[in-house]
Design an enzyme around this catalytic site. Structure first.
Site, PDB file in Angstrom:
ATOM      1  N   SER A 165       0.858  -1.184   0.000  1.00 39.09           N
ATOM      2  CA  SER A 165       0.000   0.000   0.000  1.00 39.09           C
ATOM      3  C   SER A 165       0.891   1.229   0.000  1.00 39.09           C
ATOM      4  CB  SER A 165      -0.891  -0.035   1.250  1.00 39.09           C
ATOM      5  OG  SER A 165      -1.653   1.144   1.344  1.00 39.09           O
ATOM      6  N   LYS A 191      -0.905  -0.927  -4.474  1.00 39.78           N
ATOM      7  CA  LYS A 191      -2.142  -0.200  -4.139  1.00 39.78           C
ATOM      8  C   LYS A 191      -1.768   1.250  -3.894  1.00 39.78           C
ATOM      9  CE  LYS A 191      -4.728   0.026   0.149  1.00 39.78           C
ATOM     10  NZ  LYS A 191      -5.450  -0.755   1.188  1.00 39.78           N
ATOM     11  N   LYS A 193      -2.820   4.991  -2.675  1.00 38.23           N
ATOM     12  CA  LYS A 193      -3.774   5.808  -1.943  1.00 38.23           C
ATOM     13  C   LYS A 193      -4.137   6.998  -2.831  1.00 38.23           C
ATOM     14  CE  LYS A 193      -4.017   3.722   2.077  1.00 38.23           C
ATOM     15  NZ  LYS A 193      -5.290   3.206   2.608  1.00 38.23           N
ATOM     16  N   ASP A 219      -7.085   3.047  -3.332  1.00 35.79           N
ATOM     17  CA  ASP A 219      -7.836   3.120  -2.073  1.00 35.79           C
ATOM     18  C   ASP A 219      -8.063   4.582  -1.725  1.00 35.79           C
ATOM     19  OD1 ASP A 219      -8.954   2.813   0.422  1.00 35.79           O
ATOM     20  OD2 ASP A 219      -7.220   1.828   1.335  1.00 35.79           O
ATOM     21  N   GLU A 244     -11.111   0.853  -3.885  1.00 28.86           N
ATOM     22  CA  GLU A 244     -11.446   0.586  -2.484  1.00 28.86           C
ATOM     23  C   GLU A 244     -12.063   1.806  -1.804  1.00 28.86           C
ATOM     24  OE1 GLU A 244      -8.007  -1.007  -0.489  1.00 28.86           O
ATOM     25  OE2 GLU A 244      -8.886  -0.832   1.505  1.00 28.86           O
ATOM     26  N   ASP A 269     -13.931  -1.518   2.452  1.00 27.62           N
ATOM     27  CA  ASP A 269     -13.018  -1.739   3.582  1.00 27.62           C
ATOM     28  C   ASP A 269     -13.752  -1.232   4.837  1.00 27.62           C
ATOM     29  OD1 ASP A 269     -11.083  -1.420   5.566  1.00 27.62           O
ATOM     30  OD2 ASP A 269      -9.622  -0.380   4.349  1.00 27.62           O
ATOM     31  N   LYS A 293     -10.081  -7.176   7.179  1.00 29.34           N
ATOM     32  CA  LYS A 293      -9.147  -6.757   8.228  1.00 29.34           C
ATOM     33  C   LYS A 293      -9.706  -7.270   9.541  1.00 29.34           C
ATOM     34  CE  LYS A 293      -7.569  -2.367   6.271  1.00 29.34           C
ATOM     35  NZ  LYS A 293      -7.769  -0.897   6.359  1.00 29.34           N
ATOM     36  N   GLY A 321      -4.380  -4.470   5.718  1.00 25.49           N
ATOM     37  CA  GLY A 321      -3.365  -4.286   6.753  1.00 25.49           C
ATOM     38  C   GLY A 321      -3.593  -2.973   7.466  1.00 25.49           C
TER      39      GLY A 321
HETATM   40  O1  OSB Z   1      -7.329   1.727   4.261  1.00 25.11           O
HETATM   41  O2  OSB Z   1      -6.213  -0.048   4.013  1.00 25.11           O
HETATM   42  C1  OSB Z   1      -6.371   1.042   4.561  1.00 25.11           C
HETATM   43  C2  OSB Z   1      -3.387   1.673   6.869  1.00 25.11           C
HETATM   44  C3  OSB Z   1      -4.009   2.266   7.944  1.00 25.11           C
HETATM   45  C4  OSB Z   1      -5.357   2.491   7.895  1.00 25.11           C
HETATM   46  C5  OSB Z   1      -6.105   2.115   6.769  1.00 25.11           C
HETATM   47  C6  OSB Z   1      -5.481   1.500   5.694  1.00 25.11           C
HETATM   48  C7  OSB Z   1      -4.096   1.315   5.730  1.00 25.11           C
HETATM   49  C8  OSB Z   1      -3.333   0.771   4.628  1.00 25.11           C
HETATM   50  C9  OSB Z   1      -1.983   0.155   4.949  1.00 25.11           C
HETATM   51  O3  OSB Z   1      -3.657   0.861   3.465  1.00 25.11           O
HETATM   52  C10 OSB Z   1      -1.949  -1.277   4.660  1.00 25.11           C
HETATM   53  C11 OSB Z   1      -0.713  -1.908   5.253  1.00 25.11           C
HETATM   54  O4  OSB Z   1      -0.724  -2.281   6.451  1.00 25.11           O
HETATM   55  O5  OSB Z   1       0.275  -2.025   4.538  1.00 25.11           O
HETATM   56 MG    MG Z   2      -8.508   0.695   2.852  1.00 27.72          MG
END
Ligand code: OSB
Ligand code: MG
Length: 403
Positions: A165, A191, A193, A219, A244, A269, A293, A321
């Site tokens: 991510s 992925k 953001k 995401d 996402e 999510d 999650k 994650g």
């Molecule tokens: O939206 O998936 C998410 C981390 C913190 C809070 C929300 C998210 C995330 C990540 C990180 O996308 C995923 C990772 O642990 O690598």
């Molecule tokens: Mg997410």
């Protein structure tokens, strides 16, 4: 076998620096504020990690709130209930978890962990706090039985495919450098953001970098509104695996509208809180892929129910994650080894997050296992907590709850 009795629950608070800031549409983190739960029973010990963040931005839950609700309500209730259940009722019915794929593949033999959710149900919400307690109890119980999490969950793989991510970067060049580095390390899926103003251009540039076959998804962490449906639908041009959570947690209806307006699968999510909300969102057409999650769903046992329900409905799932240390990561990797997890997870190597982990580090494999993590095979989570490091990194003394 008598159920174990919980003797002590310790709450450890750590601040672990991230190797690079992690920026999303809801904020920017440079340090992971970690809450670890250490449960000591009369037959063994276990560790669980709370996934709540420093601030209540991704979710209403945040780490100070989780620590407080465990200290004031959940921890004492769990200790009191286990004292009572073990002495008065004997064994607890674990049938609710025994959604077996075949005899012995799941095992109904974690009565203590299987009772945690119902013991704690008197507190509304606070799934991340409850999930951390359940994870610690599950680890203790499985260690006492000499069984790994993968074995108990019904894992069908020894290695899992890993994605990464990638946060919002200060510049496009820095984003491309970061992504190129991850590709070089072997990650099997990227992925990105996104947020309004950081979407079409970075996605197009990363698609160019990866080539047409590179697995790519985005995401938005709820940053968009219904007015953005045409813009989000134009992401179809980039051949994404999924989009996402573009809209608010409560807003299934707008996700349905987007799903009808675009080819790219919509994946929820934040909206998926348990097996009931997962099935409801799928039935309504708000999600055709699910990010699992465990912390967000109140624990691994509920995550298994979501996996099973999605599998029965032919809906692919992947393991999300929350910037976990090795403790949460170990359990996530075991979960991601189940057959319904058909897309690479946000289960990256320890080094993507931390210079040093509180357990032995998770490292990507090589050769045939390039871009994969190995599922721990030893009892419980299978990792060893470096307790000296936990003490050294703690910003304050642990909270200790006893019988
Ligand atoms: O939206 O998936 C998410 C981390 C913190 C809070 C929300 C998210 C995330 C990540 C990180 O996308 C995923 C990772 O642990 O690598
Ligand atoms: Mg997410």
């Amino acid at each position: 076998m008598n159920d174990p009795v919980i003797e002590r629950i310790e709450l450890h608070r750590l601040e672990v620096p991230l190797v690079r800031p992690f920026e999303t549409s809801f904020g920017r983190e440079t340090v992971r504020e970690v809450l670890l739960v250490h449960v000591v029973t009369d037959s063994g010990e276990g560790w669980g990690e709370c996934v709540a963040g420093r601030d209540p931005f991704y979710s209403g839950e945040y780490v100070d709130g989780a620590a407080s609700v465990i200290e004031r309500y959940l921890g004492p209730a769990l200790i009191a209930e286990r004292g009572r259940a073990a002495t008065e009722h004997g064994s607890t019915d674990a049938a609710s978890w025994a959604t077996t794929d075949g005899p012995g593949s799941r095992g109904a033999s974690v009565p203590l962990a299987a009772s945690v959710a119902s013991t704690l149900a008197f507190v509304a919400g606070h799934r991340m706090a409850k999930g951390a307690l359940e994870a610690a109890v599950l680890d203790a119980e499985l260690r006492a039985q000499g069984r790994s999490m993968g074995e108990a969950f019904g894992a069908t793989r020894d290695w899992v495919d890993c994605g990464v991510s990638v946060g919002i970067a200060p510049t496009l060049d820095e984003l491309l450098d970061e992504v190129a580095g991850y590709v070089e390390e072997g990650y099997r899926r990227i992925k990105l953001k996104i947020k309004p103003g950081w979407d079409l251009v970075p996605v197009g540039a990363v698609r160019e970098l990866l080539g047409p076959d590179g697995l790519l998804q985005v995401d938005a962490n709820t940053a968009y509104s219904a007015d953005d449906i045409p813009l989000l639908a134009s992401l179809d041009a980039f051949g994404l695996l999924l989009i996402e959570q573009p809209f608010a947690e409560e807003d299934l209806a707008t996700h349905v509208r987007l799903a009808e307006a675009c080819e790219t699968p919509v994946c929820l999510d934040e909206s998926i809180l348990d097996v009931m909300t997962a099935i409801d969102a799928i039935d309504r057409g708000a999600t055709s892929v699910v990010n699992i999650k465990p912390g967000r769903m109140g624990g691994y046992l509920e995550a298994l129910r979501v996996h099973d329900a999605c599998r029965a409905l032919d809906v692919p799932v992947w393991c999300g994650g929350m910037l976990e240390t090795g403790i949460g990561r170990a359990a996530n990797v075991a979960l991601a080894a189940l057959p319904g997890f058909t897309l690479p997870g946000d289960t990256s190597a320890s080094g993507r997050y931390f210079a040093e982990d509180v357990t032995e580090p998770f490292m990507l494999g090589s050769g045939a296992h390039r871009g994969q993590l190995e599922v721990p095979a030893t009892p419980g989570t299978g990792v060893t907590v470096r307790e000296q490091l936990v003490r050294e990194w703690a910003g304050r003394p642990p909270v200790v709850l006893t019988r």
